[in-house]
Scaffold this active site. Structure first.
Site, PDB file in Angstrom:
ATOM      1  N   HIS A  43       0.089   0.532   1.180  1.00  0.00           N
ATOM      2  CA  HIS A  43      -0.815  -0.600   1.008  1.00  0.00           C
ATOM      3  C   HIS A  43      -2.116  -0.389   1.786  1.00  0.00           C
ATOM      4  CE1 HIS A  43      -1.083  -5.289   0.890  1.00  0.00           C
ATOM      5  NE2 HIS A  43      -2.251  -4.716   0.673  1.00  0.00           N
ATOM      6  N   HIS A  45      -6.656  -0.285   1.304  1.00  0.00           N
ATOM      7  CA  HIS A  45      -7.843  -0.600   0.501  1.00  0.00           C
ATOM      8  C   HIS A  45      -8.941   0.362   0.946  1.00  0.00           C
ATOM      9  CE1 HIS A  45      -6.212  -4.593  -0.797  1.00  0.00           C
ATOM     10  NE2 HIS A  45      -5.591  -4.524   0.369  1.00  0.00           N
ATOM     11  N   HIS A 168       0.699  -9.967  -4.410  1.00  0.00           N
ATOM     12  CA  HIS A 168       0.071 -10.738  -3.332  1.00  0.00           C
ATOM     13  C   HIS A 168       0.487 -12.169  -3.622  1.00  0.00           C
ATOM     14  CE1 HIS A 168      -3.412 -11.652  -0.512  1.00  0.00           C
ATOM     15  NE2 HIS A 168      -2.952 -12.837  -0.894  1.00  0.00           N
ATOM     16  N   HIS A 222       2.952  -7.820   2.294  1.00  0.00           N
ATOM     17  CA  HIS A 222       2.580  -8.590   3.501  1.00  0.00           C
ATOM     18  C   HIS A 222       3.276  -9.958   3.622  1.00  0.00           C
ATOM     19  CE1 HIS A 222      -0.206  -9.931   0.460  1.00  0.00           C
ATOM     20  NE2 HIS A 222      -1.132  -9.036   0.712  1.00  0.00           N
ATOM     21  N   ASN A 268      -5.784 -12.135   4.567  1.00  0.00           N
ATOM     22  CA  ASN A 268      -4.961 -12.855   3.588  1.00  0.00           C
ATOM     23  C   ASN A 268      -3.699 -12.067   3.278  1.00  0.00           C
ATOM     24  OD1 ASN A 268      -7.261 -14.482   3.428  1.00  0.00           O
ATOM     25  ND2 ASN A 268      -8.009 -13.387   1.622  1.00  0.00           N
ATOM     26  N   ASP A 295      -1.930  -2.551   5.188  1.00  0.00           N
ATOM     27  CA  ASP A 295      -2.932  -3.383   4.504  1.00  0.00           C
ATOM     28  C   ASP A 295      -4.325  -3.101   5.092  1.00  0.00           C
ATOM     29  OD1 ASP A 295      -4.147  -5.133   2.808  1.00  0.00           O
ATOM     30  OD2 ASP A 295      -3.173  -6.942   3.567  1.00  0.00           O
ATOM     31  N   HIS A 299     -13.785  -3.982   6.697  1.00  0.00           N
ATOM     32  CA  HIS A 299     -15.080  -4.628   6.427  1.00  0.00           C
ATOM     33  C   HIS A 299     -15.966  -4.292   7.613  1.00  0.00           C
ATOM     34  CE1 HIS A 299     -13.417  -7.003   3.116  1.00  0.00           C
ATOM     35  NE2 HIS A 299     -12.395  -7.306   3.891  1.00  0.00           N
TER      36      HIS A 299
END
Ligand code: DOR
Ligand code: ZN
Length: 405
Positions: A43, A45, A168, A222, A268, A295, A299
């Site tokens: 998991h 991003h 999710h 998650h 989240n 996860d 940013h």
């Protein structure tokens, strides 16, 4: 061939490790390092395509090596989102080029995004992706599958195609209602109230019911609340193929973190209570939790420094998952065998991955403070910055190549 002498095995014995490689390397680590199988992080991003100012596969691959992660599964909430065969193929091409540039043969898989207008793509992507990911509540990006009929259809198709569904699980209707209720609030701590636990519980119930209806294999990503754990534990007892992932941030942080981290504690699903943390730990002990996924959702500082409501949700994690788990081992909260199951073998079994000879050599006695300045992730920060952790990767070996941390 790579030949490493005097390496500690997980059972404490000392032996040697031989790994196929085009290079010829002989090392003696003098009993100071412990060999773990390379970690699988199902998991992440990694932001290609569309958000490469936050992260790209060059920086992410370096972060993965630093964190002992040798396989990643990348999420589809890109720009454009990864919802068709064409986009999967284009994304793979971009990734391969970036990895080639940096010279790190990171193993990876992609999740296909579930999009109501592109359900016909699911079967086409069957052999290209690890499974299909559904966002039941909105998060970063534009993927959202909140219509119950569409969700039902997704589970039907996935069962037919024999593909794992990852969810999710947060109910959009509850999220919307809570957003209205807390409109204008500026304290980041309100995030845990807006993304109410009821949203996660309701969505998880819905997922389990669909899994039962169509006989799916489903991964609830998650998991953050005690109630979800109870639901999943009960579903497993009924022999449904429901799997649970927990993240390091839900394990090691709670709602009190907003005070010092502000929006850097915003993700989240959100941080929960000390009781939820305890329930997650117990669920690790009794095997209800199958995997730990970072996860990793980077940013930039600038984005995270925006006021609550404008700052995006998500925290990076590739470099800290394993050190946090090693610290938990020293705190007698988890065994080394459990760490290996949660970071590697369970994922290998559930996702039916080909075996590989990737390893991470960890100095279990090395103490280091998590230092933003030393992180490889492009975003350059961690919610765990400043924490002293004991047990760090020193060497990561992926596809016969050694990377020193
Ligand atoms: O906090 C999160 N950040 N949760 C998600 O579901 C998405 C992720 C992101 O991509 O930033
Ligand atoms: Zn995610």
């Amino acid at each position: 061939m790579i030949h490493i002498k005097n390496v500690c095995q997980l059972d404490g014995t000392v032996g040697s490790l031989t790994i196929p490689s085009s290079e010829h390397i002989e090392l003696d680590v003098e009993g100071k390092l412990t060999a773990f199988p390379g970690c699988i992080d199902a998991h992440v991003h990694l932001r290609t395509p569309g958000h490469t100012h936050k992260e790209d596969w060059r920086t992410a691959a370096q972060a993965a090596m630093a964190g002992g992660i040798t396989t990643v599964f990348d999420m589809p909430n890109n720009d454009p989102s990864c919802v068709t065969k064409e986009r999967v193929l284009a994304k793979k091409q971009e990734i391969d080029q970036q990895l080639q540039e940096i010279g790190i043969p990171l193993d990876y898989q992609l999740w296909l995004g579930a999009h109501q207008n592109h359900f016909n793509e699911i079967g086409k992507c069957k052999d290209l992706v690890i499974g299909v990911k559904a966002y039941m509540g909105s998060s970063t990006g534009d993927l959202l599958l909140d219509d119950p009929n569409a969700l039902d259809e997704l589970f039907r198709i996935a069962a037919l195609e024999n593909m794992i569904v990852a969810v999710h699980a947060e109910d959009e209707e509850i999220l919307e209602e809570k957003k209205r209720q807390f409109l204008g609030y500026s304290d980041p701590a309100v995030h845990s109230q807006i993304r109410d636990r009821k949203a996660a519980i309701k969505a998880t119930q819905q997922v389990i019911a669909l899994t039962e209806k169509y006989n799916n294999q489903v991964f609830i990503m998650h998991v953050s609340t005690k109630e979800e754990i109870d639901l999943i534990r009960e579903a497993k007892k009924r022999e449904l193929l429901v799997y649970a992932e927990v993240t390091p941030h839900h394990l090691f942080l709670n709602e009190s973190a907003y005070v010092h981290l502000g929006t850097k504690a915003q993700m989240n699903p959100p941080l929960r209570t000390v009781d939820d943390q305890k329930a997650l730990c117990e669920a690790i002990q009794d095997g209800t939790v199958d995997t730990i996924g970072s996860d990793h959702a980077p940013h930039t500082h600038a984005e995270k420094n925006l006021p609550y409501g404008k700052a995006p949700s998500g925290v990076p994690g590739l470099e800290t998952t394993l050190p946090l788990l090693c610290q938990a081992y020293h705190d007698d909260k988890i065994s080394l065998e459990q760490i290996v199951r949660l970071t590697r073998t369970n994922a290998e079994i559930i996702y039916d991955l080909p075996s590989n000879k990737d390893y991470v050599l960890v100095d279990l006695e090395l103490q280091k403070v998590v230092d933003n300045a030393q992180l490889k992730t492009k975003c350059g920060w961690s919610p765990f910055a400043g924490q002293m952790l004991k047990g760090w990767p020193v060497m990561t070996i992926v596809q016969g190549k050694i990377f020193y941390v």
